[in-house]
Design a protein around this motif. Structure first.
Motif, PDB file in Angstrom:
ATOM      1  N   LEU A  83       0.835  -1.196   0.000  1.00  0.00           N
ATOM      2  CA  LEU A  83       0.000   0.000   0.000  1.00  0.00           C
ATOM      3  C   LEU A  83       0.870   1.246   0.000  1.00  0.00           C
ATOM      4  CD1 LEU A  83      -2.655  -0.935   2.717  1.00  0.00           C
ATOM      5  CD2 LEU A  83      -2.986  -0.901   0.241  1.00  0.00           C
ATOM      6  N   ASP A  84       0.499   2.195  -0.841  1.00  0.00           N
ATOM      7  CA  ASP A  84       1.165   3.499  -0.840  1.00  0.00           C
ATOM      8  C   ASP A  84       0.548   4.315   0.279  1.00  0.00           C
ATOM      9  OD1 ASP A  84       2.317   5.952  -1.258  1.00  0.00           O
ATOM     10  OD2 ASP A  84       1.583   6.190  -3.314  1.00  0.00           O
ATOM     11  N   VAL A  85       1.291   4.508   1.358  1.00  0.00           N
ATOM     12  CA  VAL A  85       0.777   5.229   2.515  1.00  0.00           C
ATOM     13  C   VAL A  85       1.288   6.667   2.563  1.00  0.00           C
ATOM     14  CG1 VAL A  85       0.406   3.166   3.915  1.00  0.00           C
ATOM     15  CG2 VAL A  85       2.626   4.320   3.989  1.00  0.00           C
ATOM     16  N   SER A  86       1.903   7.116   1.472  1.00  0.00           N
ATOM     17  CA  SER A  86       2.462   8.466   1.451  1.00  0.00           C
ATOM     18  C   SER A  86       1.392   9.539   1.338  1.00  0.00           C
ATOM     19  CB  SER A  86       3.465   8.613   0.302  1.00  0.00           C
ATOM     20  OG  SER A  86       2.803   8.444  -0.937  1.00  0.00           O
ATOM     21  N   GLY A  87       0.267   9.221   0.728  1.00  0.00           N
ATOM     22  CA  GLY A  87      -0.797  10.195   0.556  1.00  0.00           C
ATOM     23  C   GLY A  87      -1.901   9.969   1.564  1.00  0.00           C
ATOM     24  N   GLU A  88      -2.901  10.835   1.540  1.00  0.00           N
ATOM     25  CA  GLU A  88      -4.014  10.710   2.471  1.00  0.00           C
ATOM     26  C   GLU A  88      -4.967   9.595   2.066  1.00  0.00           C
ATOM     27  OE1 GLU A  88      -6.084  14.263   3.419  1.00  0.00           O
ATOM     28  OE2 GLU A  88      -4.259  15.421   3.618  1.00  0.00           O
ATOM     29  N   HIS A  89      -5.066   9.329   0.772  1.00  0.00           N
ATOM     30  CA  HIS A  89      -5.998   8.305   0.303  1.00  0.00           C
ATOM     31  C   HIS A  89      -5.303   7.398  -0.696  1.00  0.00           C
ATOM     32  CE1 HIS A  89      -9.669   6.353  -0.957  1.00  0.00           C
ATOM     33  NE2 HIS A  89      -9.366   6.617  -2.206  1.00  0.00           N
ATOM     34  N   THR A  90      -5.377   6.129  -0.438  1.00  0.00           N
ATOM     35  CA  THR A  90      -4.882   5.154  -1.402  1.00  0.00           C
ATOM     36  C   THR A  90      -6.086   4.454  -2.012  1.00  0.00           C
ATOM     37  OG1 THR A  90      -3.575   3.162  -1.721  1.00  0.00           O
ATOM     38  CG2 THR A  90      -4.501   3.479   0.461  1.00  0.00           C
ATOM     39  N   PRO A  91      -6.116   4.282  -3.325  1.00  0.00           N
ATOM     40  CA  PRO A  91      -7.281   3.653  -3.945  1.00  0.00           C
ATOM     41  C   PRO A  91      -7.485   2.195  -3.526  1.00  0.00           C
ATOM     42  CG  PRO A  91      -5.548   4.039  -5.570  1.00  0.00           C
ATOM     43  CD  PRO A  91      -5.111   4.692  -4.300  1.00  0.00           C
ATOM     44  N   LEU A  92      -6.473   1.574  -2.961  1.00  0.00           N
ATOM     45  CA  LEU A  92      -6.603   0.187  -2.519  1.00  0.00           C
ATOM     46  C   LEU A  92      -7.280   0.036  -1.163  1.00  0.00           C
ATOM     47  CD1 LEU A  92      -3.310  -1.692  -3.415  1.00  0.00           C
ATOM     48  CD2 LEU A  92      -5.611  -2.167  -4.184  1.00  0.00           C
ATOM     49  N   LYS A  93      -7.322   1.109  -0.382  1.00  0.00           N
ATOM     50  CA  LYS A  93      -7.837   1.024   0.985  1.00  0.00           C
ATOM     51  C   LYS A  93      -9.249   0.439   1.066  1.00  0.00           C
ATOM     52  CE  LYS A  93      -7.360   2.135   5.417  1.00  0.00           C
ATOM     53  NZ  LYS A  93      -7.621   0.934   6.182  1.00  0.00           N
ATOM     54  N   PRO A  94     -10.201   0.881   0.240  1.00  0.00           N
ATOM     55  CA  PRO A  94     -11.544   0.285   0.335  1.00  0.00           C
ATOM     56  C   PRO A  94     -11.555  -1.220   0.039  1.00  0.00           C
ATOM     57  CG  PRO A  94     -11.640   2.338  -0.897  1.00  0.00           C
ATOM     58  CD  PRO A  94     -10.179   2.014  -0.682  1.00  0.00           C
ATOM     59  N   TRP A 135     -12.545  -4.106   2.737  1.00  0.00           N
ATOM     60  CA  TRP A 135     -13.629  -5.035   2.441  1.00  0.00           C
ATOM     61  C   TRP A 135     -13.143  -6.477   2.557  1.00  0.00           C
ATOM     62  CZ3 TRP A 135     -14.806  -9.088  -0.613  1.00  0.00           C
ATOM     63  CH2 TRP A 135     -16.153  -9.472  -0.643  1.00  0.00           C
ATOM     64  N   LEU A 136     -12.004  -6.777   1.966  1.00  0.00           N
ATOM     65  CA  LEU A 136     -11.472  -8.138   2.019  1.00  0.00           C
ATOM     66  C   LEU A 136     -11.255  -8.599   3.459  1.00  0.00           C
ATOM     67  CD1 LEU A 136      -8.849  -7.962  -0.883  1.00  0.00           C
ATOM     68  CD2 LEU A 136     -11.017  -9.233  -0.907  1.00  0.00           C
ATOM     69  N   SER A 137     -10.686  -7.728   4.281  1.00  0.00           N
ATOM     70  CA  SER A 137     -10.370  -8.121   5.654  1.00  0.00           C
ATOM     71  C   SER A 137     -11.626  -8.344   6.500  1.00  0.00           C
ATOM     72  CB  SER A 137      -9.443  -7.096   6.311  1.00  0.00           C
ATOM     73  OG  SER A 137     -10.083  -5.864   6.454  1.00  0.00           O
ATOM     74  N   TYR A 138     -12.752  -7.734   6.135  1.00  0.00           N
ATOM     75  CA  TYR A 138     -14.004  -7.949   6.854  1.00  0.00           C
ATOM     76  C   TYR A 138     -14.834  -9.080   6.269  1.00  0.00           C
ATOM     77  CZ  TYR A 138     -13.545  -3.752   9.701  1.00  0.00           C
ATOM     78  OH  TYR A 138     -13.123  -2.814  10.609  1.00  0.00           O
ATOM     79  N   ASN A 139     -14.394  -9.652   5.160  1.00  0.00           N
ATOM     80  CA  ASN A 139     -15.224 -10.625   4.461  1.00  0.00           C
ATOM     81  C   ASN A 139     -14.510 -11.935   4.150  1.00  0.00           C
ATOM     82  OD1 ASN A 139     -17.991  -9.324   3.743  1.00  0.00           O
ATOM     83  ND2 ASN A 139     -16.469  -7.708   3.495  1.00  0.00           N
ATOM     84  N   GLY A 140     -13.696 -12.411   5.073  1.00  0.00           N
ATOM     85  CA  GLY A 140     -13.168 -13.755   4.967  1.00  0.00           C
ATOM     86  C   GLY A 140     -11.744 -13.905   4.479  1.00  0.00           C
ATOM     87  N   TYR A 141     -11.088 -12.813   4.144  1.00  0.00           N
ATOM     88  CA  TYR A 141      -9.698 -12.882   3.680  1.00  0.00           C
ATOM     89  C   TYR A 141      -8.754 -12.439   4.781  1.00  0.00           C
ATOM     90  CZ  TYR A 141     -11.343 -13.322  -1.144  1.00  0.00           C
ATOM     91  OH  TYR A 141     -11.927 -13.758  -2.302  1.00  0.00           O
ATOM     92  N   ILE A 142      -7.574 -13.018   4.783  1.00  0.00           N
ATOM     93  CA  ILE A 142      -6.487 -12.520   5.608  1.00  0.00           C
ATOM     94  C   ILE A 142      -5.671 -11.634   4.674  1.00  0.00           C
ATOM     95  CG2 ILE A 142      -4.411 -13.101   6.915  1.00  0.00           C
ATOM     96  CD1 ILE A 142      -5.851 -15.835   7.491  1.00  0.00           C
ATOM     97  N   VAL A 143      -5.678 -10.352   4.953  1.00  0.00           N
ATOM     98  CA  VAL A 143      -5.005  -9.391   4.081  1.00  0.00           C
ATOM     99  C   VAL A 143      -3.634  -9.082   4.669  1.00  0.00           C
ATOM    100  CG1 VAL A 143      -5.118  -7.103   3.047  1.00  0.00           C
ATOM    101  CG2 VAL A 143      -7.218  -8.418   3.366  1.00  0.00           C
ATOM    102  N   VAL A 144      -2.625  -9.287   3.859  1.00  0.00           N
ATOM    103  CA  VAL A 144      -1.246  -9.026   4.277  1.00  0.00           C
ATOM    104  C   VAL A 144      -0.740  -7.856   3.441  1.00  0.00           C
ATOM    105  CG1 VAL A 144       1.064  -9.998   4.537  1.00  0.00           C
ATOM    106  CG2 VAL A 144      -0.951 -11.477   4.810  1.00  0.00           C
ATOM    107  N   THR A 145      -0.367  -6.784   4.141  1.00  0.00           N
ATOM    108  CA  THR A 145       0.104  -5.582   3.452  1.00  0.00           C
ATOM    109  C   THR A 145       1.416  -5.113   4.060  1.00  0.00           C
ATOM    110  OG1 THR A 145      -1.006  -4.027   4.946  1.00  0.00           O
ATOM    111  CG2 THR A 145      -2.277  -4.807   3.043  1.00  0.00           C
ATOM    112  N   LYS A 146       2.064  -4.257   3.319  1.00  0.00           N
ATOM    113  CA  LYS A 146       3.199  -3.509   3.843  1.00  0.00           C
ATOM    114  C   LYS A 146       3.285  -2.228   3.025  1.00  0.00           C
ATOM    115  CE  LYS A 146       6.958  -5.667   1.212  1.00  0.00           C
ATOM    116  NZ  LYS A 146       8.111  -6.559   1.309  1.00  0.00           N
TER     117      LYS A 146
END
Length: 193
Positions: free
Chosen positions: A59-70, A74-85
């Protein structure tokens, strides 16, 4: 899928899904469709004993909004284990900005750690760097299927896998269609590869 579901999935298999987010998204985008991640989970839950479903992305955390965040939320609340860095920014010799965020090590560690609890691992990536991982997991007695587009799948990975499932054949099971999709309405997978 050419009616081969019974061949590549066994109802008694303890199954793990390992999705290389940027690779999988890039392939589906190149084929002109969005993935319905709820349909993807449902497909495997109905046909095997789904143990875990992992989704990997930087995830690009340099800006205020990353398009991947939603999507990640959603994935993390719906059955996926989401691994990010967080992504890392580099500048080449010309001063051009380059963003990098490889998740190969995280995926490899999780697949190896989970291997003792699986009969079957499905890798959603065509990245040839995973060939040695597939070999190591197979040596632990786990069948490995690579599910990817043949256009971008490394030959050595395809040869190493126990089975290869063409993404184009799997598309009808996971394609997202507008508001009537089985996953969250209006969701897209805005990955940048």
């Amino acid at each position: 899928m050419q009616n081969q579901e019974a061949i590549w999935l066994d109802a008694n298999d303890r199954l793990g899904l390992f999705i290389d987010g940027p690779n999988f998204h890039g392939s589906s985008r190149d084929m002109g469709f969005d993935v319905d991640y709820q349909a993807l989970l449902d497909f495997f839950r109905q046909r095997a004993k789904l143990t875990r479903a992992f989704y990997y992305t930087a995830l690009d955390v340099s800006g205020e909004h990353t398009p991947l965040k939603p999507l990640v939320d959603w994935l993390s609340y719906n059955g996926y284990i989401v691994v990010t860095k967080p992504t890392k920014e580099f500048k080449n010799g010309n001063g051009n900005r380059r963003i990098k965020g490889n998740m190969d090590i995280e995926l490899a560690i999780d697949m190896l750690n989970l291997a003792q609890y699986l009969d079957h691992a499905i890798l959603f990536s065509g990245d040839g760097d995973f060939r040695r991982l597939v070999d190591a997991v197979q040596q632990r007695g786990v069948k490995v299927t690579v599910l990817a587009s043949s256009d971008v799948t490394a030959d050595e990975l395809r040869r190493q896998a126990d089975q290869f499932v063409e993404l184009a054949d799997f598309r009808p099971h996971i394609e997202r269609f507008g508001e009537g999709a089985r996953s969250r309405p209006g969701a897209t997978d805005p990955q940048a590869t």
